[in-house]
Design a protein around this motif. Sequence first.
Motif: not given
Length: 208
Positions: A5, A9-10, A28, A53, A137, A141
Amino acid sequence: MQPDDATLTRDGLAPSGRGRVLLIACGALAREILALIGRNGWDHLDLHCLPAILHNRPDRIAPAVEAAVAARGAGYERVFVVYADCGTGGDLARTCERLGIGMVEGPHCYAFYEGVEACAEKGEVTCFYLTDFLVRQFDAFVWTPLGLDRHSELREMYFGNYTTLVYQAQTDDPALTALARAHADRLGLGFERRLTGYGDLERALARA
């Protein structure tokens, strides 16, 4: 092996280089898309995810998609974008139309998990939605970017007009449900869980 995850995200997820159709998607959605590809035997689909993100900076989504098409698209017969509008104000749809590529219908991913038509009929303007990924997350977020980890007094400013946290569950996971309920408590909101599964996402991928 499922992608991590934090990496989704990054950094997102690089494509494998196999398949005829390239899916360019939000990080996501990576786990759900990979699960659907595996379940349906869609070996012709290859997945490239942009950093999740970007969800927090929707003005950057359309340029990032266009850059990904330029960098990756030439090696595939077709490209399909697995984002809804996602707060771009129509910019992503205009970009996809200009590039001649298809994309998922709907205002945001919460709508296609719920079912785009069903979501529009409900018109739940006082609901705050989370998916499996966003439950896991939540701090990355929501809690930290909004400064709630440092200034709890901001909670009322951001969430004072909401009444309910709606957890759209893609999987039937008691631990995730408990975590989502805890997030609702942190925000001072009521809680509702809906087992949506993949909603319209599977139908959108089938069209791809």
